[in-house]
Motif scaffolding. Structure first.
Motif, PDB file in Angstrom:
ATOM      1  N   ASP A 648      66.532  73.752  -0.563  1.00  0.00           N
ATOM      2  CA  ASP A 648      67.092  73.201  -0.501  1.00  0.00           C
ATOM      3  C   ASP A 648      68.472  73.869  -0.319  1.00  0.00           C
ATOM      4  N   TYR A 673      74.302  71.531  -7.783  1.00  0.00           N
ATOM      5  CA  TYR A 673      72.928  69.888  -7.137  1.00  0.00           C
ATOM      6  C   TYR A 673      72.256  70.463  -7.762  1.00  0.00           C
ATOM      7  N   TYR A 675      68.864  68.652  -7.575  1.00  0.00           N
ATOM      8  CA  TYR A 675      67.946  68.153  -6.204  1.00  0.00           C
ATOM      9  C   TYR A 675      66.438  67.144  -6.673  1.00  0.00           C
ATOM     10  N   LYS A 691      70.615  64.256  -4.280  1.00  0.00           N
ATOM     11  CA  LYS A 691      71.000  65.367  -5.292  1.00  0.00           C
ATOM     12  C   LYS A 691      71.559  64.835  -6.513  1.00  0.00           C
ATOM     13  N   CYS A 728      69.277  58.790  -8.831  1.00  0.00           N
ATOM     14  CA  CYS A 728      70.431  60.638  -8.273  1.00  0.00           C
ATOM     15  C   CYS A 728      71.903  59.603  -9.089  1.00  0.00           C
TER      16      CYS A 728
END
Length: 839
Positions: A648, A673, A675, A691, A728
């Protein structure tokens, strides 16, 4: 109000800056050299940065004063007009922030950089103008409530964007902050608790709305308290020291890569060596360690007195937490009581100590020391009187070893790069005789020295040769040509007259009295080249290697590790959820699973990438490892087999956290971010959910709620954001987030832990935190090599703590073991792992 401005004006000397502004020496037309012009420009930039920093401080103070003034007016009039909200200048934020507030994107709501080309006239006044003009600029920081759109909760924010040029630690780039002022009600007669100032950290308390605001490096961090504490909380209340303390229980690791002659066996059966700022006395048979912790920074050398009880150790120069220089020095101490007997040379030595040796023939009354200054000064001390008998510049090249002659305490031998010197102490003066290599090719490095029973000196060098120097002379009497393939790192003369040599070729060779080879043992490649050799009990020999192993064995048998550790910077740490086990990983690409009860390594696994973080699945069956390049792996915790690999982004993954129910994995990355992965089959199957996007800087810490429904994150620019990880989405309602019960508390920002921040902190001083399972203790690791133990919750300003040294580098991670009986800390560049017992 004017008094405040005059205070800043008096602090703000602009004459030198004006001189630079009018100076044309750095322009292309100047006759100065290019390098001088660059230096001039750099100096100018630095002064401008200082100016900007001062403007920020002044602006923050103006805002606070205006706010107080308007509140007093509101209280006096008792009318309740629409009140202007203070708008602290912070880093850029998106419209939605964590305090349940929404800021509309309006052109009027931005504050240009004071030095930017698009600055308002008021905020970009030349340095020559008085700072009283800030009174106008500061008014610009206020917007009436009508310009701020109402969010679902009764919270409001007005946050202006402004770039910040604050210095960063490592590659930490700070680009945003949760600096919002929150309010939901008319505040005609609202009372605020007093403001506490502490260097770069200010703390304010808004009782009506139930939040504490802390300023880190001038940036506000708003932390809402649980509803049940809103009425009872008092910022001035004193926090208590925890009833528990820590005792150093075990130190994992050994420093072998860049230190020599640092391994000895004492008559007590204890093996003595060092790592970080701790000397370890390890009884292998009884599996017990004792620790001498008198040093404050890296130990680099060690010597044992002929009485086998007194020990001398030397440390490098260091810096205390308040920025004071700590001088390099030698500590002489008793290995039975662990009490310090004498401290030598504080203020005399430079940089570090590299060699130490006690004399042999005069009862060990003198100590020779070589420091790491440019001249590598050799000094001889009467250590009991703390009196320096002689000193001399030894060499401007590296010195690797120094030792007294066994039968003449007035002779000292030193060796190093391109030299071997025989020193004679005569009437307080050290006189040098250079070793003459004559027909023998002079080696680039003379790496080690020992003595034969008859008084001959024996050296090992980088050409693989062992040279014997006749007693009392500076000439070679015997040569063992090509004794080793590559450098001879270590020589040891055994009690029975056998010489043992070890080298870069990993071979341990024994030689008889006529320097004929007796036998050879090769140490496995896993352990690395031999750095130092010591005689053990009976026929045993101890070896320290460059890969940080301490091995025990015999000259004709196998060697087994009795201690091992990491060989590069250490960051990743995770504890097993129900066993006395923990995982460490670091930049040496090794993942190690340790047993905290037996203190043994259960397994280690080599990886392709440098590792940054780790986290156990709640079942304990697998452990996730995050690397520095966005790849992450899942390993079976029993067999160390690879379960899966994912990638990622391409930046380091600083946090790996499974939800308490084991159904989700959250991964915090340096690409800003988080994930989220759905997890099945007890951590053996992963599918990406998405994410979480909202942070404006890299993720530093993550924690899950007890019910696995929520996630809280901290970032490099002091943001605290809340999430529903299954979708998310960011949670912006304060009423939703303030009462969430968290399964763990590793975040260093939050209402329950803000008391851990020391005075004057810049927000990067504390690297890690962990709350105990019983929610009574909080432990932190800081940049000054210290482990702090606080009471939890730690929600009072300037909370007191018990402080423990031992690490000589930044403490990168700390965590309690599953039963709260012990905690483990990792030291970044000191490569040590320390286990502490809670008492």
């Amino acid at each position: 109000m004017e008094d405040g401005f005059s205070t800043y004006s008096s602090l703000y000397d602009t004459s030198s800056l004006l001189q630079f502004c009018n100076d044309d020496s750095a322009s292309a037309a100047s006759s100065m050299e290019v390098t001088d012009r660059i230096a001039s420009l750099e100096q100018r930039v630095q002064m401008q940065e200082d100016e900007i920093q001062l403007l920020k401080s002044a602006l923050a103070d103006v805002v606070r004063r205006l706010n107080v003034s308007e509140e007093q007016q509101a209280m006096g009039s008792r009318r309740g007009p629409t009140k202007a909200r203070p708008m602290m200048a912070t880093l850029p934020l998106r419209p939605t922030v964590n305090n349940g507030t929404i800021l509309p994107k309006k052109g009027s709501g931005t504050l240009p950089s004071p030095s930017g080309p698009g600055s308002r006239k008021d905020t970009s006044t030349p340095a020559s103008k008085s700072l009283s003009s800030l009174s106008r600029s500061a008014r610009f920081l206020y917007l009436p409530l009508s310009t701020v759109r109402r969010a679902n909760s009764n919270e409001h924010v007005g946050t202006l964007t402004r770039k910040d040029s604050g210095d960063s630690k490592g590659n930490r780039t700070r680009a945003g902050s949760t600096g919002s002022n929150s309010s939901g009600k008319r505040s005609d007669g609202k009372q605020r608790d007093p403001v506490f100032n502490a260097g770069m950290r200010r703390v304010t308390h808004c009782k009506e709305e139930g939040y504490v605001k802390m300023y880190l490096k001038g940036r506000p961090v708003t932390m809402h308290m649980p509803k049940e504490q809103v009425d009872s909380y008092c910022l001035e209340a004193r926090a208590d020291l925890p009833g528990n303390k820590l005792k150093l229980d075990w130190v994992y690791g050994y420093r072998g890569r860049d230190c020599r002659s640092n391994l000895y066996l004492l008559p007590t059966g204890e093996t003595v060596y060092f790592i970080a700022s701790v000397v370890v006395l390890f009884n292998v048979d009884e599996q017990l360690q004792r620790h001498y912790t008198g040093h404050t920074d890296d130990i680099k050398c060690l010597a044992v007195h002929p009485d086998k009880i007194t020990i001398a150790t030397g440390q490098v120069a260091g810096t205390s937490s308040d920025g004071k220089q700590l001088a390099p020095h030698v500590r002489v101490w008793d290995s039975v009581s662990l009490h310090t007997l004498h401290v030598l040379g504080a203020g005399f030595f430079d940089r570090a100590l590299v060699c130490l040796a006690f004399s042999k023939s005069n009862g060990g009354n003198t100590l020779c020391v070589v420091d790491d200054s440019n001249d590598h000064v050799l000094s001889v001390w009467d250590w009991q009187r703390e009196d320096r008998l002689a000193e001399v510049k030894c060499s401007n090249e590296s010195v690797f070893a120094a030792d007294f002659h066994p039968t003449d305490s007035n002779i000292v031998v030193t060796c190093g790069k391109s030299h071997l010197y025989f020193w004679h102490l005569e009437k307080g003066v050290l006189v040098k005789k250079q070793g003459l290599f004559e027909k023998q090719e002079k080696p680039k490095f003379v790496l080690c020295v020992t003595f034969a029973e008859n008084g001959d000196a024996i050296t090992g060098d980088s050409s693989g040769n062992i040279l014997v120097w006749g007693k009392g002379t500076n000439r070679i009497s015997h040569v063992i040509q090509g004794a080793h393939e590559g450098s001879v790192f270590a020589l040891c003369m055994l009690r029975n007259g056998t010489l043992v040599s070890g080298g870069k070729d990993r071979r341990l060779i024994s030689w008889d009295g006529g320097y004929r080879q007796i036998q050879t043992v090769e140490v496995p490649e896993l352990f690395g080249p031999i750095r130092t050799i010591a005689e053990g009990r009976g026929e045993t020999v101890l070896i320290g290697t460059t890969k940080h192993f301490v091995l025990q064995g015999s000259l004709d048998g196998d060697f087994v590790p009795i201690m091992q550790g990491h060989t590069d910077e250490l960051w990743g740490l995770a504890v097993h959820p129900w066993k006395p086990q923990f995982v460490t990983c670091g930049y040496d690409r090794q993942v190690c699973l340790w047993d905290s009860s037996s203190h043994q390594l259960i397994w280690n696994k080599s990886m392709e990438d440098a590792a940054q973080s780790a986290g156990f699945h709640p079942s304990g069956g697998v452990v996730a490892i995050g690397t520095q390049n966005g790849r992450w792996l899942v390993l079976d915790s029993d067999s160390k087999d690879l379960v899966t690999v994912h990638t990622d982004g391409n930046e380091q993954l600083s946090a790996m956290r499974y939800g308490p129910d084991g159904n989700f994995l959250a991964i915090g990355s340096h690409d800003n971010y988080i994930y989220i992965y759905a997890v099945a089959e007890n951590g053996r199957k992963y599918s990406r959910v998405g994410k979480c996007s909202g942070h404006s800087s890299f993720i530093t810490h993550l924690d899950w709620s007890v019910d696995s429904q929520y996630l809280v994150s901290n970032s490099g620019d002091y943001e605290i954001l809340y999430w529903i990880p299954s979708v998310c989405k960011q949670v912006v309602s304060v009423e939703t987030t303030r009462d969430i019960e968290w399964a763990t508390h590793t975040c260093t920002l939050g209402f329950q832990v803000f008391g851990l921040w020391p005075d004057g902190s810049d927000g990067t001083d504390v690297n890690a935190a962990c709350r105990s399972s019983d929610k009574s203790l909080l432990v932190t690791g800081d940049d000054f090599g210290k482990v702090h133990l606080f009471s939890y919750p730690c929600s009072q300003f300037r909370a007191p703590s018990h402080v423990y040294g031992g690490h000589s580098s930044h403490v990168t991670n700390v965590t309690f073991l599953h039963d709260d009986g012990y905690l483990v800390s990792t030291g970044g560049k000191d490569m040590s792992v320390m286990q502490w017992r809670i008492v």
